[in-house]
Design an enzyme around this catalytic site. Structure first.
Site: not given
Length: 184
Positions: A47, A119
Site C-alpha cells: 500500500d 498489493e
C-alpha cells in the site's frame, strides 16, 4: 497452483515463500496452525510502496499537471477499485489460499481481498526480483524495495500512459483517462 500465477505474471519466484505469503489470506493462515504467514504485512508495505512509487512517477511524467490533478490520479490508481480490477485481469482469486469461511462466502471475488493480495503480490515479486538482481540476501527488505519498485511502476501504469498519449482532445484530463483505463 502457484506455477500458474507465475506463468500469468511472467515471473518465477526464486524464493517461493514470497509468493505463498502474498497469496495467503489471514483466514487461511489462522486455520492452518502450521506457522503459515498471511499477506497482511506484504499488503501493508505494498500500500505504501505503490502510493510512493505512483506519486513519484506521476510527478515526473506529468510535469504540467497541477497537484490536485496528480492527487486525484494517484487516488484513482492506488485504490481498492483499481487494484481489484488489476487482480481480476490476472485471475488472482483463483490462486488465493483462503480459510473455509472465506471460501464459502465468496472471498475469491471479494474486492478487498483481491486488492490486498494484488498489493502483496506486487511487493513480494519486487522483493524477490531485486534480491536476486542485487544478490541482496543480506540486505534489508526496505533497501530492496526502494531499489526495485521504480521498475514496477512502468508495468503498473502502462495502460494509463497509453491512454494519455492517445488522448488528442486537450479537454481530456488525467482523471478522465484513468476512469476509461481502469474501466477496461
Amino acid at each position: 497452483m502457484m506455477n500458474n500465477i507465475e506463468e500469468i505474471i511472467k515471473y518465477e519466484f526464486r524464493e517461493s515463500a514470497y509468493l505463498k505469503t502474498a497469496l495467503s489470506h489471514s483466514s487461511y493462515a489462522n486455520e492452518s496452525k502450521s506457522g503459515i504467514k498471511c499477506n497482511e504485512r506484504l499488503e501493508f508495505l505494498g500500500d505504501s510502496v505503490l502510493s510512493i512509487v505512483v506519486s513519484e512517477y506521476l510527478f515526473e511524467r506529468y510535469k504540467n499537471q497541477p497537484e490536485g490533478d496528480l492527487t486525484k490520479l494517484r487516488a484513482a490508481l492506488v485504490c481498492e477499485k483499481s487494484l481489484h480490477k488489476f487482480a481480476l485481469k490476472i485471475d488472482l482469486g483463483k490462486f488465493m489460499y483462503l480459510g473455509k469461511g472465506e471460501e464459502r462466502t465468496g472471498g475469491r471475488q471479494r474486492p478487498s481481498i483481491l486488492a490486498d493480495a494484488f498489493e502483496a503480490l506486487v511487493v513480494g515479486k519486487k522483493i524477490d526480483e531485486v534480491k536476486a538482481l542485487l544478490g541482496a540476501e543480506n540486505k534489508g527488505n526496505d533497501e530492496v524495495v526502494k531499489a526495485g519498485c521504480t521498475i514496477m511502476i512502468h508495468e503498473f501504469v502502462g495502460a494509463i500512459e497509453k491512454a494519455m498519449n492517445a488522448a488528442k482532445d486537450s479537454k481530456v484530463t488525467a482523471k478522465d483517462t484513468v476512469k476509461v483505463t481502469v474501466a477496461t
